[in-house]
Scaffold this motif. Structure first.
Motif, mmCIF file in Angstrom:
data_model
loop_
_atom_site.group_PDB
_atom_site.id
_atom_site.type_symbol
_atom_site.label_atom_id
_atom_site.label_comp_id
_atom_site.label_asym_id
_atom_site.label_seq_id
_atom_site.Cartn_x
_atom_site.Cartn_y
_atom_site.Cartn_z
ATOM 1 N N LEU A 52 10.071 -3.320 -16.854
ATOM 2 C CA LEU A 52 9.270 -4.539 -16.947
ATOM 3 C C LEU A 52 10.088 -5.646 -17.598
ATOM 4 C CD1 LEU A 52 5.739 -3.319 -18.044
ATOM 5 C CD2 LEU A 52 6.394 -4.274 -15.843
ATOM 6 N N GLU A 53 10.040 -6.814 -17.015
ATOM 7 C CA GLU A 53 10.789 -7.923 -17.580
ATOM 8 C C GLU A 53 10.086 -8.494 -18.806
ATOM 9 O OE1 GLU A 53 9.723 -10.911 -14.083
ATOM 10 O OE2 GLU A 53 9.732 -8.761 -13.782
ATOM 11 N N LYS A 54 10.817 -9.262 -19.603
ATOM 12 C CA LYS A 54 10.272 -9.889 -20.803
ATOM 13 C C LYS A 54 9.531 -8.890 -21.680
ATOM 14 C CE LYS A 54 9.731 -14.389 -18.714
ATOM 15 N NZ LYS A 54 8.839 -15.439 -18.308
ATOM 16 N N ASP A 55 10.114 -7.754 -21.827
ATOM 17 C CA ASP A 55 9.430 -6.707 -22.563
ATOM 18 C C ASP A 55 10.466 -5.817 -23.226
ATOM 19 O OD1 ASP A 55 6.580 -4.684 -21.712
ATOM 20 O OD2 ASP A 55 7.931 -4.517 -23.412
ATOM 21 N N ASN A 56 10.303 -5.618 -24.511
ATOM 22 C CA ASN A 56 11.261 -4.795 -25.243
ATOM 23 C C ASN A 56 11.049 -3.303 -25.050
ATOM 24 O OD1 ASN A 56 12.733 -6.802 -26.334
ATOM 25 N ND2 ASN A 56 11.490 -6.925 -28.191
ATOM 26 N N SER A 57 9.866 -2.952 -24.638
ATOM 27 C CA SER A 57 9.527 -1.533 -24.584
ATOM 28 C C SER A 57 10.221 -0.853 -23.409
ATOM 29 C CB SER A 57 8.029 -1.371 -24.420
ATOM 30 O OG SER A 57 7.671 -1.794 -23.127
ATOM 31 N N LYS A 58 10.019 0.412 -23.332
ATOM 32 C CA LYS A 58 10.616 1.175 -22.224
ATOM 33 C C LYS A 58 9.630 1.256 -21.052
ATOM 34 C CE LYS A 58 14.351 2.210 -24.498
ATOM 35 N NZ LYS A 58 15.227 1.036 -24.408
ATOM 36 N N LYS A 59 8.705 0.332 -21.019
ATOM 37 C CA LYS A 59 7.701 0.357 -19.954
ATOM 38 C C LYS A 59 8.322 0.053 -18.596
ATOM 39 C CE LYS A 59 3.930 -1.255 -22.806
ATOM 40 N NZ LYS A 59 3.342 -2.523 -23.209
ATOM 41 N N TYR A 60 7.705 0.600 -17.589
ATOM 42 C CA TYR A 60 8.184 0.330 -16.240
ATOM 43 C C TYR A 60 7.001 0.325 -15.298
ATOM 44 C CZ TYR A 60 7.683 5.397 -15.963
ATOM 45 O OH TYR A 60 7.186 6.671 -16.009
ATOM 46 N N ARG A 61 7.235 -0.202 -14.116
ATOM 47 C CA ARG A 61 6.220 -0.088 -13.088
ATOM 48 C C ARG A 61 6.834 0.666 -11.917
ATOM 49 N NH1 ARG A 61 5.590 -5.815 -10.087
ATOM 50 N NH2 ARG A 61 7.757 -6.452 -10.049
ATOM 51 N N GLY A 109 0.795 -1.225 0.000
ATOM 52 C CA GLY A 109 0.000 0.000 0.000
ATOM 53 C C GLY A 109 0.827 1.274 0.000
ATOM 54 N N GLN A 110 2.127 1.127 -0.080
ATOM 55 C CA GLN A 110 3.023 2.292 -0.048
ATOM 56 C C GLN A 110 2.950 3.069 -1.360
ATOM 57 O OE1 GLN A 110 5.051 3.005 2.837
ATOM 58 N NE2 GLN A 110 3.620 1.439 3.597
ATOM 59 N N ILE A 111 3.496 4.272 -1.330
ATOM 60 C CA ILE A 111 3.537 5.083 -2.548
ATOM 61 C C ILE A 111 4.689 4.607 -3.430
ATOM 62 C CG2 ILE A 111 3.960 7.409 -3.453
ATOM 63 C CD1 ILE A 111 2.573 8.329 -0.728
ATOM 64 N N GLY A 112 4.380 4.398 -4.695
ATOM 65 C CA GLY A 112 5.406 3.933 -5.627
ATOM 66 C C GLY A 112 6.088 5.091 -6.316
ATOM 67 N N SER A 113 7.330 5.322 -5.982
ATOM 68 C CA SER A 113 8.017 6.439 -6.631
ATOM 69 C C SER A 113 9.316 6.027 -7.321
ATOM 70 C CB SER A 113 8.270 7.567 -5.630
ATOM 71 O OG SER A 113 8.432 7.067 -4.337
ATOM 72 N N TYR A 114 9.582 4.713 -7.406
ATOM 73 C CA TYR A 114 10.808 4.253 -8.061
ATOM 74 C C TYR A 114 10.457 3.411 -9.287
ATOM 75 C CZ TYR A 114 12.804 5.800 -3.688
ATOM 76 O OH TYR A 114 13.155 6.563 -2.602
ATOM 77 N N LYS A 115 11.155 3.700 -10.388
ATOM 78 C CA LYS A 115 10.868 2.997 -11.646
ATOM 79 C C LYS A 115 11.584 1.649 -11.716
ATOM 80 C CE LYS A 115 10.238 7.084 -14.547
ATOM 81 N NZ LYS A 115 10.749 7.848 -15.693
ATOM 82 N N ALA A 116 10.818 0.617 -12.023
ATOM 83 C CA ALA A 116 11.406 -0.710 -12.225
ATOM 84 C C ALA A 116 11.059 -1.169 -13.631
ATOM 85 C CB ALA A 116 10.849 -1.691 -11.201
#
Ligand SMILES: [Zn+2]
Length: 171
Positions: free
Chosen positions: A20-29, A11-18
């Motif tokens: 995404l695995e198995k993914d070529n795009s620049k997507k992150y969570r 439930g914490q605030i997400g402020s760090y970019k990780a």
């Protein structure tokens, strides 16, 4: 609007970019501090391995043939490799090939022993045996008026030889 950490039910605030695995795009969570730490720890999976181990891992036939996805970009390749590595899906570190490979790596003691015997690190067992005979002849006290210095040298060489016999000699 605050983004909540994308890790399980966190439930914490997400402020760090990780990324995404198995993914070529620049997507992150986005993850919270605690979970980005866990994520990064896994990401650094290879950091404890030597360069040779990493190279072996990457070149390994097991990885190439058994992975189901195509390695259409280097980024994707490393993503798949990474996730396989985390789970050790391919049992690569338990495989006979890897154990064999491990055996070929010299320990520091082996290196010291080879130094004492004035041999190169890639010396084969036959060369070691040959060199041992040469050195025994050279430093044998009988041939050197019972010199104490040469006797000590010969002791060291014998110790080095017995060390190498246990490791390289047994392969
Ligand atoms: Zn979290």
């Amino acid at each position: 609007m605050k983004i909540i950490c994308d890790w399980g039910n966190c439930g914490q605030i997400g402020s760090y970019k990780a990324p995404l695995e198995k993914d070529n795009s620049k997507k992150y969570r986005l993850l919270c501090l605690e979970h980005i730490k866990i994520f990064n720890k896994k990401w650094n999976y290879f950091s404890d391995m030597t360069d040779q181990e990493v190279e072996y891992f990457i070149k390994s036939d097991l990885t190439w043939h058994k992975a189901t996805k195509s390695f259409n970009s280097s980024e994707n390749f490393f993503n798949i490799l990474w996730s396989n590595a985390l789970e050790d899906k391919l049992n690569i570190f338990k495989s006979a090939d890897f154990k064999e490979y491990k055996k070929t790596l010299l320990t520091n003691t082996d290196r010291d022993a080879l130094d004492i015997m004035e041999l190169k690190y890639d010396a084969k067992w036959e060369e070691i045996q040959k060199q041992f005979k040469t050195l025994v002849k050279k430093f044998h006290p009988d041939k050197n008026q019972g010199s104490r210095e040469f006797e000590d040298k010969l002791k060291k060489i014998t110790l080095a030889y017995s060390q190498l016999k246990m490791t390289i000699g047994k392969k």
